[in-house]
Design a protein around this motif. Structure first.
Motif, mmCIF file in Angstrom:
data_model
loop_
_atom_site.group_PDB
_atom_site.id
_atom_site.type_symbol
_atom_site.label_atom_id
_atom_site.label_comp_id
_atom_site.label_asym_id
_atom_site.label_seq_id
_atom_site.Cartn_x
_atom_site.Cartn_y
_atom_site.Cartn_z
ATOM 1 N N GLU A 1 61.432 70.040 138.486
ATOM 2 C CA GLU A 1 61.016 70.388 139.846
ATOM 3 C C GLU A 1 62.039 69.920 140.873
ATOM 4 O O GLU A 1 62.266 70.584 141.891
ATOM 5 C CB GLU A 1 59.628 69.811 140.115
ATOM 6 N N LYS B 1 58.988 67.247 133.622
ATOM 7 C CA LYS B 1 58.331 67.939 134.742
ATOM 8 C C LYS B 1 58.957 67.535 136.068
ATOM 9 O O LYS B 1 59.337 68.398 136.886
ATOM 10 C CB LYS B 1 56.836 67.637 134.753
ATOM 11 N N LEU C 1 57.972 77.341 136.245
ATOM 12 C CA LEU C 1 57.609 75.945 136.452
ATOM 13 C C LEU C 1 56.192 75.796 137.000
ATOM 14 O O LEU C 1 55.510 74.811 136.709
ATOM 15 C CB LEU C 1 58.606 75.275 137.392
ATOM 16 N N GLU D 1 60.573 61.978 132.391
ATOM 17 C CA GLU D 1 59.706 63.103 132.046
ATOM 18 C C GLU D 1 60.262 64.410 132.611
ATOM 19 O O GLU D 1 60.703 64.459 133.762
ATOM 20 C CB GLU D 1 58.292 62.833 132.549
ATOM 21 N N GLN E 1 49.192 71.727 132.669
ATOM 22 C CA GLN E 1 48.915 70.305 132.500
ATOM 23 C C GLN E 1 47.854 69.800 133.461
ATOM 24 O O GLN E 1 47.338 68.693 133.288
ATOM 25 C CB GLN E 1 50.192 69.486 132.698
ATOM 26 N N ALA F 1 53.920 76.074 134.041
ATOM 27 C CA ALA F 1 54.023 74.874 133.204
ATOM 28 C C ALA F 1 53.247 73.717 133.813
ATOM 29 O O ALA F 1 52.571 72.963 133.110
ATOM 30 C CB ALA F 1 55.489 74.496 133.018
ATOM 31 N N ALA F 2 53.325 73.564 135.138
ATOM 32 C CA ALA F 2 52.579 72.498 135.819
ATOM 33 C C ALA F 2 51.082 72.763 135.745
ATOM 34 O O ALA F 2 50.286 71.848 135.508
ATOM 35 C CB ALA F 2 53.035 72.386 137.269
ATOM 36 N N ARG G 1 53.214 63.354 127.488
ATOM 37 C CA ARG G 1 53.551 64.258 128.597
ATOM 38 C C ARG G 1 54.863 64.996 128.329
ATOM 39 O O ARG G 1 55.008 66.168 128.677
ATOM 40 C CB ARG G 1 53.615 63.487 129.907
ATOM 41 N N GLN G 2 55.833 64.309 127.719
ATOM 42 C CA GLN G 2 57.078 64.984 127.361
ATOM 43 C C GLN G 2 56.812 66.118 126.369
ATOM 44 O O GLN G 2 57.452 67.170 126.423
ATOM 45 C CB GLN G 2 58.053 63.987 126.723
ATOM 46 N N TYR H 1 54.350 69.249 128.298
ATOM 47 C CA TYR H 1 54.756 70.010 129.477
ATOM 48 C C TYR H 1 55.673 71.195 129.170
ATOM 49 O O TYR H 1 55.412 72.312 129.633
ATOM 50 C CB TYR H 1 55.442 69.095 130.491
ATOM 51 N N PRO H 2 56.758 71.022 128.408
ATOM 52 C CA PRO H 2 57.742 72.111 128.289
ATOM 53 C C PRO H 2 57.234 73.269 127.441
ATOM 54 O O PRO H 2 56.466 73.073 126.490
ATOM 55 C CB PRO H 2 58.945 71.432 127.632
ATOM 56 N N VAL I 1 63.303 74.498 129.796
ATOM 57 C CA VAL I 1 62.852 73.106 129.740
ATOM 58 C C VAL I 1 62.446 72.843 128.300
ATOM 59 O O VAL I 1 61.562 73.519 127.753
ATOM 60 C CB VAL I 1 61.671 72.836 130.690
#
Length: 392
Positions: free
Chosen positions: A119, A115, A227, A113, A234, A230-231, A171-172, A175-176, A131
């Protein structure tokens, strides 16, 4: 932009890194090949976790001309992803030290994944400039509907990996900030609309488009990425969930209420709710546990329900200063004069979504007027139907 503190003389500062992932392996590989061609001098690193059963992970470094080097790294704690983390940053440092590389492209293995790896790279002192998840729209529905364990498909990253194809791909996908989309002849309007509704805020760029350093894909890989944002997008408490939509046979139902669920009625409806849409997610609250924010995450006919910590309203005032601003902003949008940020915010996206029936089922799981009028102390005494599920 999220990055670790580094020394000014550290060569990693000067090496931009783009992460490209996705279970759609052919499209992912094509996207990486296109980046190598569009950004002269760029280098791609790939760790093949398929060799993990033999006790090693195979690393390949290549450029537009072909393979530059290969190597192996042993498993760490019987975990292929752990081995990747241990080997990736040193390899990036070696590339940075050699100089002359305008972009390092980390091509993730199928089930890794983005994320976690983005990180890891940032914590190593590198600037993650992109990403990207590579997607074939024609495969979107088959993958999101696939409830097989990764282990059954030979895609598990560790002996303890219990993820499924559907939840990993979700999730893939979510996230990006950028999706590299294949021009698939098998994809139709429904497929493309499903992708748009699932990720309405993502920047979609074509894998096959105008070439060169100014190509949409190259620009996306070098544009920079936040990042932390992006986190946060989610995190269940402040996730950027899709909006209402209905087009080309695909619908997204956004269901938002400020009345708590009756735990027994919701528990009895879980199977039907889980199978109502190819993808559903969000946050919710139970009458018997009013201080706990619960995360709803369903794909491939399987549902994950877990605690995501307390609702902001349940925290003492002194703790609010320790809460990230994005969380406070999300709470403010949902704020209710009586219940604070407690709410039901669930989103269901699917082709052929039966909106009316789903709406009625969700409404039937809420407290009735008489149950609601009984008040919070009475709610706490309701049967704790979710205790067994939450212990798993």
């Amino acid at each position: 932009m999220s990055r670790s503190a580094v020394h000014p003389e550290d060569p990693s500062v000067a090496l931009p890194v783009a992460v490209v992932g996705g279970l759609h392996a052919e499209v992912r590989t094509a996207a990486v090949a296109r980046l190598l061609a569009d950004v002269p001098g760029s280098v791609a690193l790939h760790h093949d976790l398929g060799s993990a059963p033999a006790g090693t992970v195979v690393r390949t470094v290549r450029d537009a001309g072909g393979v530059r080097s290969t190597g192996e790294t042993p498993l760490v704690d019987d975990c292929a992803c752990c081995a990747l983390r241990e080997d990736l940053v040193p390899e990036l440092r070696r590339l940075a030290g050699a100089g002359g590389v305008p972009l390092a492209i980390v091509e993730l293995w199928d089930s890794v994944e983005p994320k976690a790896m983005a990180e890891v790279i940032a914590s190593g002192g590198f600037t993650v400039t992109g990403v990207i998840t590579a997607v074939d729209p024609a495969l979107l529905l088959p993958y999101l509907a696939n409830g097989d364990d990764l282990a059954e498909r030979g895609l598990a990253a560790a002996a303890t990996d219990r993820r499924t194809v559907a939840d990993t791909f979700a999730r893939q996908l979510e996230y990006p900030p950028v999706l590299a989309v294949a021009d698939s002849p098998e994809a139709d309007d429904e497929d493309r609309e499903l992708l748009r509704q699932l990720r309405p805020t993502a920047h979609q760029v074509p894998v096959d488009g105008p070439g060169g350093i100014r190509s949409p894909l190259a620009a996306a890989a070098l544009a920079g990425v936040d990042l932390e944002a992006a986190a946060a997008a989610q995190h269940p408490a402040c996730a950027l969930l899709p909006a209402e939509a209905d087009a080309h046979g695909v619908s997204t139902l956004v269901w938002h209420r400020h009345r708590p669920f009756h735990p027994e009625r919701l528990y009895a409806a879980l199977d039907e709710l889980t199978c109502a849409a190819v993808r559903s997610r969000g946050r919710f609250w139970l009458a018997d546990m009013p201080d706990t924010l619960f995360h709803w995450d369903a794909a491939g006919g399987a549902l994950c329900v877990e605690s995501a910590g307390p609702w902001l309203d349940s925290l003492p005032d002194a703790a609010w200063d320790m809460v990230p601003p994005v969380r406070r902003a999300a709470a403010a949008l949902d704020w209710h004069p009586e219940h604070g940020d407690r709410c039901q915010h669930l989103v269901f996206t699917s082709p052929a979504l039966e909106r009316d029936g789903l709406h009625r089922l969700l409404e039937s799981c809420l407290l009735t007027d008489s149950e609601y009028a009984a008040g919070p102390e009475a709610w706490r005494r309701l049967p704790h139907a979710f205790d067994t599920l939450l212990e798993v």
